[in-house]
Design a protein around this motif. Sequence first.
Motif, PDB file in Angstrom:
ATOM      1  N   ASP A  97       0.821  -1.302   0.097  1.00  0.00           N
ATOM      2  CA  ASP A  97      -0.094   0.114  -0.004  1.00  0.00           C
ATOM      3  C   ASP A  97       0.746   0.922  -0.705  1.00  0.00           C
ATOM      4  O   ASP A  97       1.947   1.090   0.551  1.00  0.00           O
ATOM      5  CB  ASP A  97      -0.585  -0.019   1.402  1.00  0.00           C
ATOM      6  CG  ASP A  97      -1.941   0.751   1.695  1.00  0.00           C
ATOM      7  OD1 ASP A  97      -1.604   1.856   1.306  1.00  0.00           O
ATOM      8  OD2 ASP A  97      -3.406   0.614   0.945  1.00  0.00           O
ATOM      9  N   HIS A 127       2.304  -2.827   4.638  1.00  0.00           N
ATOM     10  CA  HIS A 127       0.584  -2.734   4.917  1.00  0.00           C
ATOM     11  C   HIS A 127       0.761  -2.620   3.241  1.00  0.00           C
ATOM     12  O   HIS A 127       0.863  -2.319   2.357  1.00  0.00           O
ATOM     13  CB  HIS A 127       0.435  -2.035   5.023  1.00  0.00           C
ATOM     14  CG  HIS A 127      -1.585  -1.125   4.896  1.00  0.00           C
ATOM     15  ND1 HIS A 127      -1.805  -0.596   5.644  1.00  0.00           N
ATOM     16  CD2 HIS A 127      -2.259  -2.287   3.841  1.00  0.00           C
ATOM     17  CE1 HIS A 127      -3.300   0.134   5.230  1.00  0.00           C
ATOM     18  NE2 HIS A 127      -3.276  -1.231   4.288  1.00  0.00           N
ATOM     19  N   LEU A 164      -1.938  -4.933   0.143  1.00  0.00           N
ATOM     20  CA  LEU A 164      -3.298  -5.149  -0.851  1.00  0.00           C
ATOM     21  C   LEU A 164      -3.307  -5.827  -1.387  1.00  0.00           C
ATOM     22  O   LEU A 164      -2.769  -6.413  -2.067  1.00  0.00           O
ATOM     23  CB  LEU A 164      -3.751  -3.764  -1.091  1.00  0.00           C
ATOM     24  CG  LEU A 164      -3.243  -2.853  -0.987  1.00  0.00           C
ATOM     25  CD1 LEU A 164      -3.732  -1.827  -2.071  1.00  0.00           C
ATOM     26  CD2 LEU A 164      -4.450  -2.454   0.298  1.00  0.00           C
ATOM     27  N   HIS A 186      -6.749  -5.396   3.541  1.00  0.00           N
ATOM     28  CA  HIS A 186      -6.050  -4.784   3.613  1.00  0.00           C
ATOM     29  C   HIS A 186      -5.367  -6.567   4.570  1.00  0.00           C
ATOM     30  O   HIS A 186      -6.369  -6.532   5.122  1.00  0.00           O
ATOM     31  CB  HIS A 186      -5.800  -3.627   4.285  1.00  0.00           C
ATOM     32  CG  HIS A 186      -6.835  -2.862   3.725  1.00  0.00           C
ATOM     33  ND1 HIS A 186      -5.757  -1.332   3.660  1.00  0.00           N
ATOM     34  CD2 HIS A 186      -8.053  -2.133   3.437  1.00  0.00           C
ATOM     35  CE1 HIS A 186      -6.809  -0.211   2.652  1.00  0.00           C
ATOM     36  NE2 HIS A 186      -7.902  -1.016   2.303  1.00  0.00           N
ATOM     37  N   PRO A 218       0.523   3.351   3.816  1.00  0.00           N
ATOM     38  CA  PRO A 218       0.621   1.991   4.778  1.00  0.00           C
ATOM     39  C   PRO A 218       0.478   2.065   5.910  1.00  0.00           C
ATOM     40  O   PRO A 218       0.905   3.544   7.134  1.00  0.00           O
ATOM     41  CB  PRO A 218       2.219   1.746   4.761  1.00  0.00           C
ATOM     42  CG  PRO A 218       3.573   3.033   4.092  1.00  0.00           C
ATOM     43  CD  PRO A 218       2.118   3.356   3.156  1.00  0.00           C
TER      44      PRO A 218
END
Length: 136
Positions: free
Chosen positions: A32, A40, A42, A103, A35
């Motif tokens: 991401d 983080h 996706l 996520h 983040p």
Amino acid sequence: MKKDDCIFCKIAGGEIPSKTIYEDELFRVILDLGPATKGHALIIPKEHADNLFELPTEIAAKVLPTAQKVAVMMKDKLHCDGLNLVQNNGEIAGQTVMHFHMHMIPRYESDGQEIGWIAGKPSQEELEAIKEQITD
Ligand code: AMP
Ligand code: ZN
């Protein structure tokens, strides 16, 4: 099917570059750009679906096994202490990119993030009425 004006279709198809940490025939998993924590990511299906309501069941059935694979990578390589799966559907639920995605947010002791909601206090009668409404 791809949707012409959809950024996640372009990312999933490799038309727009991304930091890909996992890929197979159905999904691309990317970092991401904004983040919540380090790592983080996706999970993005290569086939376009706006949200969970539209996602073909056979793709939905593969999302969690994919999340599990990536979760193990995150635990092994990032040494995260925990992990949140978050999946928003519709503007009211916080969805900003209208192509289904999940996520994966690795959690670390003292990462300072708060991911949650304000808990209600329904009575047993209220819970019963909701149960009836859903299952009726
Ligand atoms: P949501 O609010 O659930 O729709 O989440 C959309 C997420 O996509 C946000 O966390 C954004 O930071 C992320 N995002 C938007 N555009 C990109 C992009 N081009 N590459 C990576 N992440 C993106
Ligand atoms: Zn799309």
